[in-house]
Design a protein around this motif. Sequence first.
Motif, PDB file in Angstrom:
ATOM      1  N   ARG A  14       0.796  -1.222   0.000  1.00 22.14           N
ATOM      2  CA  ARG A  14       0.000   0.000   0.000  1.00 22.14           C
ATOM      3  C   ARG A  14       0.834   1.281   0.000  1.00 22.14           C
ATOM      4  NH1 ARG A  14      -3.234  -3.465   3.368  1.00 22.14           N
ATOM      5  NH2 ARG A  14      -5.367  -3.661   2.627  1.00 22.14           N
ATOM      6  N   THR A  15       2.168   1.200  -0.052  1.00 21.37           N
ATOM      7  CA  THR A  15       2.944   2.411  -0.280  1.00 21.37           C
ATOM      8  C   THR A  15       2.897   2.719  -1.776  1.00 21.37           C
ATOM      9  OG1 THR A  15       4.936   1.017  -0.293  1.00 21.37           O
ATOM     10  CG2 THR A  15       4.427   2.193   1.741  1.00 21.37           C
ATOM     11  N   TYR A  16       3.354   3.892  -2.190  1.00 23.08           N
ATOM     12  CA  TYR A  16       2.981   4.347  -3.531  1.00 23.08           C
ATOM     13  C   TYR A  16       3.455   3.450  -4.674  1.00 23.08           C
ATOM     14  CZ  TYR A  16      -0.058   8.334  -3.388  1.00 23.08           C
ATOM     15  OH  TYR A  16      -1.181   9.113  -3.271  1.00 23.08           O
ATOM     16  N   GLY A  17       4.701   3.013  -4.645  1.00 22.75           N
ATOM     17  CA  GLY A  17       5.150   2.140  -5.727  1.00 22.75           C
ATOM     18  C   GLY A  17       4.426   0.814  -5.716  1.00 22.75           C
ATOM     19  N   SER A  18       4.360   0.191  -4.542  1.00 19.84           N
ATOM     20  CA  SER A  18       3.687  -1.104  -4.448  1.00 19.84           C
ATOM     21  C   SER A  18       2.196  -0.972  -4.692  1.00 19.84           C
ATOM     22  CB  SER A  18       3.954  -1.734  -3.074  1.00 19.84           C
ATOM     23  OG  SER A  18       3.436  -0.936  -2.037  1.00 19.84           O
ATOM     24  N   MET A  19       1.590   0.135  -4.243  1.00 15.72           N
ATOM     25  CA  MET A  19       0.166   0.366  -4.494  1.00 15.72           C
ATOM     26  C   MET A  19      -0.106   0.501  -5.992  1.00 15.72           C
ATOM     27  SD  MET A  19      -2.297   3.368  -2.945  1.00 15.72           S
ATOM     28  CE  MET A  19      -1.201   4.673  -3.489  1.00 15.72           C
ATOM     29  N   SER A  20       0.846   1.050  -6.723  1.00 14.37           N
ATOM     30  CA  SER A  20       0.678   1.201  -8.168  1.00 14.37           C
ATOM     31  C   SER A  20       0.683  -0.152  -8.865  1.00 14.37           C
ATOM     32  CB  SER A  20       1.785   2.097  -8.732  1.00 14.37           C
ATOM     33  OG  SER A  20       1.758   3.375  -8.131  1.00 14.37           O
ATOM     34  N   LEU A  21       1.355  -1.134  -8.267  1.00 13.16           N
ATOM     35  CA  LEU A  21       1.339  -2.495  -8.803  1.00 13.16           C
ATOM     36  C   LEU A  21       0.094  -3.259  -8.361  1.00 13.16           C
ATOM     37  CD1 LEU A  21       5.052  -3.523  -8.061  1.00 13.16           C
ATOM     38  CD2 LEU A  21       4.118  -2.780 -10.252  1.00 13.16           C
ATOM     39  N   THR A  22      -0.462  -2.883  -7.221  1.00 12.13           N
ATOM     40  CA  THR A  22      -1.628  -3.567  -6.661  1.00 12.13           C
ATOM     41  C   THR A  22      -2.871  -3.329  -7.521  1.00 12.13           C
ATOM     42  OG1 THR A  22      -0.824  -3.575  -4.385  1.00 12.13           O
ATOM     43  CG2 THR A  22      -3.216  -3.533  -4.680  1.00 12.13           C
ATOM     44  N   ALA A  23      -3.641  -4.394  -7.732  1.00  9.15           N
ATOM     45  CA  ALA A  23      -4.899  -4.296  -8.483  1.00  9.15           C
ATOM     46  C   ALA A  23      -5.880  -5.324  -7.940  1.00  9.15           C
ATOM     47  CB  ALA A  23      -4.647  -4.503  -9.974  1.00  9.15           C
ATOM     48  N   SER A  24      -6.032  -5.330  -6.623  1.00 12.38           N
ATOM     49  CA  SER A  24      -6.859  -6.323  -5.954  1.00 12.38           C
ATOM     50  C   SER A  24      -8.257  -5.807  -5.667  1.00 12.38           C
ATOM     51  CB  SER A  24      -6.177  -6.753  -4.648  1.00 12.38           C
ATOM     52  OG  SER A  24      -6.971  -7.668  -3.940  1.00 12.38           O
ATOM     53  N   LYS A  25      -8.337  -4.617  -5.056  1.00 13.33           N
ATOM     54  CA  LYS A  25      -9.631  -4.014  -4.728  1.00 13.33           C
ATOM     55  C   LYS A  25      -9.547  -2.515  -4.998  1.00 13.33           C
ATOM     56  CE  LYS A  25     -10.827  -7.303  -1.039  1.00 13.33           C
ATOM     57  NZ  LYS A  25      -9.606  -8.127  -1.073  1.00 13.33           N
ATOM     58  N   PRO A  26     -10.580  -1.903  -5.576  1.00 13.78           N
ATOM     59  CA  PRO A  26     -10.532  -0.462  -5.876  1.00 13.78           C
ATOM     60  C   PRO A  26     -10.254   0.413  -4.657  1.00 13.78           C
ATOM     61  CG  PRO A  26     -12.369  -1.480  -7.038  1.00 13.78           C
ATOM     62  CD  PRO A  26     -11.807  -2.527  -6.113  1.00 13.78           C
ATOM     63  N   ILE A  27     -10.754   0.015  -3.481  1.00 10.53           N
ATOM     64  CA  ILE A  27     -10.581   0.845  -2.290  1.00 10.53           C
ATOM     65  C   ILE A  27      -9.110   1.020  -1.941  1.00 10.53           C
ATOM     66  CG2 ILE A  27     -10.766  -1.107  -0.681  1.00 10.53           C
ATOM     67  CD1 ILE A  27     -12.069   2.517  -0.182  1.00 10.53           C
ATOM     68  N   GLN A  28      -8.271   0.076  -2.335  1.00  9.27           N
ATOM     69  CA  GLN A  28      -6.857   0.161  -2.006  1.00  9.27           C
ATOM     70  C   GLN A  28      -6.141   1.262  -2.781  1.00  9.27           C
ATOM     71  OE1 GLN A  28      -6.017  -3.894  -2.964  1.00  9.27           O
ATOM     72  NE2 GLN A  28      -6.687  -4.664  -0.966  1.00  9.27           N
ATOM     73  N   ARG A  29      -6.784   1.760  -3.860  1.00 14.02           N
ATOM     74  CA  ARG A  29      -6.197   2.833  -4.665  1.00 14.02           C
ATOM     75  C   ARG A  29      -7.067   4.088  -4.703  1.00 14.02           C
ATOM     76  NH1 ARG A  29      -2.889   0.445  -9.170  1.00 14.02           N
ATOM     77  NH2 ARG A  29      -3.919   1.878 -10.598  1.00 14.02           N
ATOM     78  N   GLY A  35     -10.069 -12.261  -1.641  1.00 17.82           N
ATOM     79  CA  GLY A  35     -10.829 -11.991  -2.846  1.00 17.82           C
ATOM     80  C   GLY A  35     -12.225 -11.515  -2.481  1.00 17.82           C
ATOM     81  N   LYS A  36     -13.184 -11.794  -3.353  1.00 18.51           N
ATOM     82  CA  LYS A  36     -14.555 -11.366  -3.077  1.00 18.51           C
ATOM     83  C   LYS A  36     -15.304 -12.312  -2.153  1.00 18.51           C
ATOM     84  CE  LYS A  36     -15.365  -8.617  -7.251  1.00 18.51           C
ATOM     85  NZ  LYS A  36     -16.239  -8.421  -8.433  1.00 18.51           N
ATOM     86  N   SER A  37     -15.078 -13.610  -2.305  1.00 10.15           N
ATOM     87  CA  SER A  37     -15.886 -14.540  -1.507  1.00 10.15           C
ATOM     88  C   SER A  37     -15.169 -15.874  -1.280  1.00 10.15           C
ATOM     89  CB  SER A  37     -17.233 -14.804  -2.201  1.00 10.15           C
ATOM     90  OG  SER A  37     -17.040 -15.378  -3.479  1.00 10.15           O
ATOM     91  N   THR A  38     -13.898 -15.803  -0.972  1.00 16.97           N
ATOM     92  CA  THR A  38     -13.109 -17.009  -0.757  1.00 16.97           C
ATOM     93  C   THR A  38     -12.694 -17.135   0.697  1.00 16.97           C
ATOM     94  OG1 THR A  38     -12.246 -17.016  -3.020  1.00 16.97           O
ATOM     95  CG2 THR A  38     -10.962 -18.217  -1.381  1.00 16.97           C
ATOM     96  N   ILE A  39     -12.924 -18.295   1.289  1.00 17.29           N
ATOM     97  CA  ILE A  39     -12.419 -18.593   2.629  1.00 17.29           C
ATOM     98  C   ILE A  39     -10.912 -18.813   2.510  1.00 17.29           C
ATOM     99  CG2 ILE A  39     -12.543 -20.159   4.592  1.00 17.29           C
ATOM    100  CD1 ILE A  39     -15.366 -20.938   3.637  1.00 17.29           C
TER     101      ILE A  39
END
Length: 459
Positions: free
Chosen positions: A164-179, A423-427
């Motif tokens: 969640r820091t800027y470089g790593s957040m730019s690579l992240t594409a898991s949930k919209p709220i994270q960006r 994810g969205k609905s995974t245990i």
Amino acid sequence: MPNWYWDVKPSDVPRIIVEPPGPRALSIVKSDESLIMQSFGRWYPLVIKRGFGPVIEDVDGNLYVDFNSGIAVMNVGHSHPRIVKAIRNQAGEFTHYSLTDFYYELAVKHASMLIEVTPISGGKSVFYANSGTEAIEGSLKIARGYFRNQRPYVMAFLGAFHGRTYGSMSLTASKPIQRFGFNPMMPNVIHAPYPYPYRCPFGKRLSEEECGEQALSFIEDWVFGRLVDPSEVAAVFIEPIQGEGGYVVPPVNFMRGLRKITEEHGIMLVVDEVQSGFGRTGKWFAVEHFGIEPDLIAMAKAIAAGLPLGAIVGKANLMKLPKGSHANTFGGNPVALAAGIEVINVIKDEDLLTNASRVGDYIMRRFKEETDSSRLIGDVRGLGLMIGVELVKNKVSKEPAVKELGEVLMRSFKRGVAVIGSGKSTIRIAPPLNIPIELAEKAVDIIIESIRSVERETP
């Protein structure tokens, strides 16, 4: 099992003496909400008092089977006496002296042990950080610095979580709220589809191997064929098993094909093993299951049994940033390194890789046996003790069962199993690697019964 795991009988776990959350837990939750910035979401009101082995106790005296490991951190279990002893001994010597400005023997000893278990051949070097996101940030700088910024692009994958820091957040594409709200991101980051076999983005009826082939074709034909020349790409970042994206295991042919593509174009392959590393999958690192060697591996979480420590291990000829260009104050903290040394020793001495595979196979089998009769269980996947059980509203449409997931997790918690989602609905199932079959069986029974009860009550 070793005696240190228990100051209660294993047969007494789980034990719920006060319906959670109990009064002490509720009081602490209330104080937390008034004192701490709530920029993160909790799954349920579990307030930890202590842990031992694969068991945790809350502040009201309830005992739980730990299927979280502090989010894949406590791979050697809670309060392992060898880890506790190492921490205490080092705290009595010195707790800090900045490895990036001076020297200490602990760093050399731990680095040599870390290099020994890292699946990269030839000469290797280590850089220490404080966390997974810092390990990713450092890997970005290593990749761009090595090419002297002549290759300005990097590639990652949809569904990825790299921090969640800027470089790593730019690579992240898991949930919209994270960006959300943090744009602009770091420029020149390209995201390609990740081959998610259960939800293949290239076609619902594709086999796992076909899904992998289509993902590789997309990179070659669309990313490199229409968007950017591969000679401008410094690195590809990938999780060998997506963590926050849903515990997704990619096809073997995809991982091997990706390694071939990166080699052909002189692109660094950076593997994010922050969540999947250190025995979680039954091997030291998940990438070993695919029979390939990356150029850099970013790691953190389990490497120091809960103390803040991250690391990058990479080919020595690539780890070449100029002096003064990258450093930090606390990376390679001596207390964390002392714990890290003992973590490696414990995993080896107690053969935890074998136990992770053995217990993981049992858990996978139990949930797969339940799939046909379950209305909610759509897919079961994983390696070792990194297992995802995906819940869906309908097995044809595969609509994520988001609300139902929350109910299953809450009911499991109230019955004595600490387990969360991904994810969205995974245990998300990630217990300590030293969990015995007996406790895993109890926890699985409770989760399955929680799923069944939700199915009975949901139209």
